[in-house]
Scaffold this active site. Structure first.
Site, PDB file in Angstrom:
ATOM      1  N   HIS A   1      14.406  28.802  35.725  1.00 35.08           N
ATOM      2  CA  HIS A   1      13.145  29.177  35.894  1.00 35.08           C
ATOM      3  C   HIS A   1      12.730  30.276  35.021  1.00 35.08           C
ATOM      4  O   HIS A   1      13.522  31.214  34.309  1.00 35.08           O
ATOM      5  CB  HIS A   1      13.042  29.859  37.277  1.00 35.08           C
ATOM      6  CG  HIS A   1      11.895  30.616  37.622  1.00 35.08           C
ATOM      7  ND1 HIS A   1      10.738  30.098  38.194  1.00 35.08           N
ATOM      8  CD2 HIS A   1      11.662  32.062  37.812  1.00 35.08           C
ATOM      9  CE1 HIS A   1       9.979  30.894  38.481  1.00 35.08           C
ATOM     10  NE2 HIS A   1      10.250  32.181  38.240  1.00 35.08           N
TER      11      HIS A   1
ATOM     12  N   ALA B   1       0.867  -1.145   0.180  1.00 35.24           N
ATOM     13  CA  ALA B   1       0.139  -0.057  -0.073  1.00 35.24           C
ATOM     14  C   ALA B   1       0.768   1.240   0.239  1.00 35.24           C
ATOM     15  O   ALA B   1       1.872   1.422  -0.905  1.00 35.24           O
ATOM     16  CB  ALA B   1      -1.044   0.047   1.171  1.00 35.24           C
TER      17      ALA B   1
ATOM     18  N   GLY C   1       3.757   3.127   5.897  1.00 41.72           N
ATOM     19  CA  GLY C   1       2.818   2.503   6.818  1.00 41.72           C
ATOM     20  C   GLY C   1       2.116   3.154   7.584  1.00 41.72           C
ATOM     21  O   GLY C   1       1.710   4.414   7.141  1.00 41.72           O
TER      22      GLY C   1
ATOM     23  N   CYS D   1       2.134   4.654  10.607  1.00 40.93           N
ATOM     24  CA  CYS D   1       2.606   6.089  11.217  1.00 40.93           C
ATOM     25  C   CYS D   1       2.481   7.236  10.150  1.00 40.93           C
ATOM     26  O   CYS D   1       1.831   8.063  10.651  1.00 40.93           O
ATOM     27  CB  CYS D   1       3.857   5.866  11.805  1.00 40.93           C
ATOM     28  SG  CYS D   1       4.544   7.369  12.640  1.00 40.93           S
TER      29      CYS D   1
END
Ligand SMILES: Cc1cc2nc3c(=O)[nH]c(=O)nc-3n(C[C@H](O)[C@H](O)[C@H](O)COP(=O)(O)OP(=O)(O)OC[C@H]3O[C@@H](n4cnc5c(N)ncnc54)[C@H](O)[C@@H]3O)c2cc1C
Length: 468
Positions: free
Chosen positions: A450, A37, A41, A43
């Site tokens: 921070h 296909a 694939g 993902c």
């Protein structure tokens, strides 16, 4: 016709197949990679990537819709579903093209074979070629790698086939209209991501789930807060529901009849997405002709080195069972590569299995959950910090969720569940600490810039108590 000989045959252009083809080719082996296909694939074509592309649009719409919370007045966003789909299709096609270019032009030792493969003997494949004029071909090699993945499991429900339904494949490859009311059968990770996505894009969404909570593989106090966040956005839930029957009337309205503890319910919608699990793509491989056993669900059985009992035949990725993630399939490739090309065997049972549910906020998970620790009899202490106590969360208005860490008797991390903005990235920092064997006190005392999300490393362990 004699079989064409290669050094290695790879069935499936998945997350293991492609990199393995490159690695073998670069090591001088002649490789044939067979794909029936789309290159890339699941993902690339009907899994991770296209869902995250659609989720990005849904999340942008939500940001605009909620901009007023930060003092920005914006009109209700107009969702242009055709444009969203066009973007997803363009990016997906780019990925496919990139893979095709790499396989066909950058690696002369690789031959890309477009067709469907099946075994005829332990080291021989028959391929029905897409090119009808060429017909079929026999290929043989001492090494064969099965990377054929999975597809959506479709439950046997009366009327389902006749009424029409979507799976992840047909939705991500072909849906062009925004569902008015999407019914989602299955409230696990895939159902939950699609549920929030379509709700934010403007659909009415109902998730139907057999268990009493969504994502029932998670600790209940991890899945329930996410469930409540989805409900607060208007995702409707029908829990403890068993689907019995589907029908569609002349007005194209679909009715899903379910049994619930409160009696039968008839749920009406315009579209039905089936997300009730996966089945392996092994049924058409004729594995028995090569002496390759599967388990009762059809997953290929492998040993610690990903070898099947048939000499020279390996299975990688989803098709071998176990956790089904892109990074696991990719790591299967690394295991086989290291074993075959570098003489460095590694047992796949020993690797961590991180994963992320890409809702907003994300749920990032690594290591043991509380239930798993209890089942295994592993002593643990647990600390849960509400996201609302994280400075960065307050500043950015992302205060939903929590950060939970499990610590063992040796003060090292056993696991984490992070339901929080940047949950996947925060979880990965805990994974890094686990990999490095750090004690939690080292994270508490780490000097962290921070105000970053990473500051949570300092504070996450504040409430360590006895877990059991
Ligand atoms: C909706 C959805 C969302 C997901 N989101 C995530 C996520 O966010 N993160 C994550 O890590 N994972 C996610 N996953 C899972 C992830 O997509 C899979 O784990 C991963 O793609 C598995 O890859 P694989 O290498 O096993 O095989 P696949 O990528 O499935 O490839 C198998 C290939 O083999 C081909 N094939 C099959 N049979 C034959 C044959 N007989 N001959 C030739 N070719 C054949 C198929 O056409 C296919 O191209 C998601 C899955 C879905 C369905």
């Amino acid at each position: 016709m004699p079989a064409t000989p290669y050094d290695a045959l790879i069935i499936g252009s998945g997350q293991a197949g492609n990199p393995l083809a490159y690695a073998l080719a670069e090591a001088g082996r002649r490789v044939a990679l067979i794909e029936s296909a789309h290159l890339g694939g699941s993902c690339v074509n009907y899994g991770c990537a296209p869902t995250k592309m659609l989720l990005a649009s849904a999340q942008r719409a939500h940001l605009v819709r909620t901009a007023g919370e930060l003092g920005i007045r914006a009109p209700e966003p107009v969702v242009d579903f055709a444009a969203i789909v066009a973007r997803k299709d363009r990016l997906t096609q780019d990925s496919r093209n990139g893979i095709e270019q790499s396989l066909t032009t950058e690696h002369p030792n690789i031959r890309l074979v477009r067709g469907r493969a099946r075994f005829t003997a332990p080291n021989t494949l028959h391929v029905d070629l897409h090119d009808k004029k060429a017909g079929h071909e026999q290929l043989t090699a001492p090494l064969i790698f099965i990377n054929t993945g999975t597809r959506a499991a479709v439950p046997l429900i009366a009327g389902l086939e006749a009424s029409g339904y979507l799976t992840n494949d047909t939705l991500l490859l072909g849906l062009t209209e925004l569902p008015e009311h999407l019914l989602i059968l299955g409230g696990s990770y895939i159902g939950v991501e699609f549920g929030q996505m379509f709700r934010r894009l403007g659909s009415r969404v109902t998730i139907i789930e057999t268990s009493a909570t969504l994502m029932d593989r998670e600790d209940t106090d991890v899945s329930r807060p996410l469930q409540e966040l989805l409900q607060a956005e208007g995702v409707e839930l029908v829990l403890e529901a068993e689907a019995r029957h589907v029908s569609r009337n002349e007005a194209d309205v679909l009715t899903l009849t379910v049994d619930t503890p409160g009696g039968e319910r008839r749920l009406r919608g315009t579209h039905l997405l089936v997300a009730t699990g996966r089945v392996p793509n092994t049924d058409a491989l004729d594995l028995q002709l090569a002496g390759i056993p599967t388990d009762e669900d059809g997953y290929v059985q492998v040993d610690d080195d990903l070898r099947t009992p048939a000499k020279g035949v390996y299975a990688l990725g989803d098709v071998k069972g176990g956790p089904q993630f892109t990074h696991i399939s990719y790591d299967d490739y690394r295991i086989v590569r290291d074993q075959l090309l570098h003489g460095r065997p590694r047992n796949y049972h020993e690797r961590p299995v991180p994963y992320v549910v890409f809702t907003e906020p994300q749920l990032g998970r690594i290591g043991l959950s509380k239930d798993q620790a209890r089942e295994k009899g592993v002593p643990f202490r647990v600390s849960r910090l509400p996201a609302s106590t994280i400075g960065r969360a307050v500043e950015t208005g992302r205060t939903e969720g929590f950060v939970e860490v499990l610590v063992g008797d040796d003060d090292r991390l056993l696991g984490a569940a992070v339901l929080c903005e940047q949950g996947g990235e925060i979880m990965t920092m805990f994974q890094l600490a686990m990999t490095g064997g750090l004690r939690y006190q080292q994270l508490e005392n780490l000097v962290v810039a921070h105000p970053t999300w990473a500051e949570v490393l300092n504070n996450a362990f504040q409430k360590l108590g006895r877990g059991q």
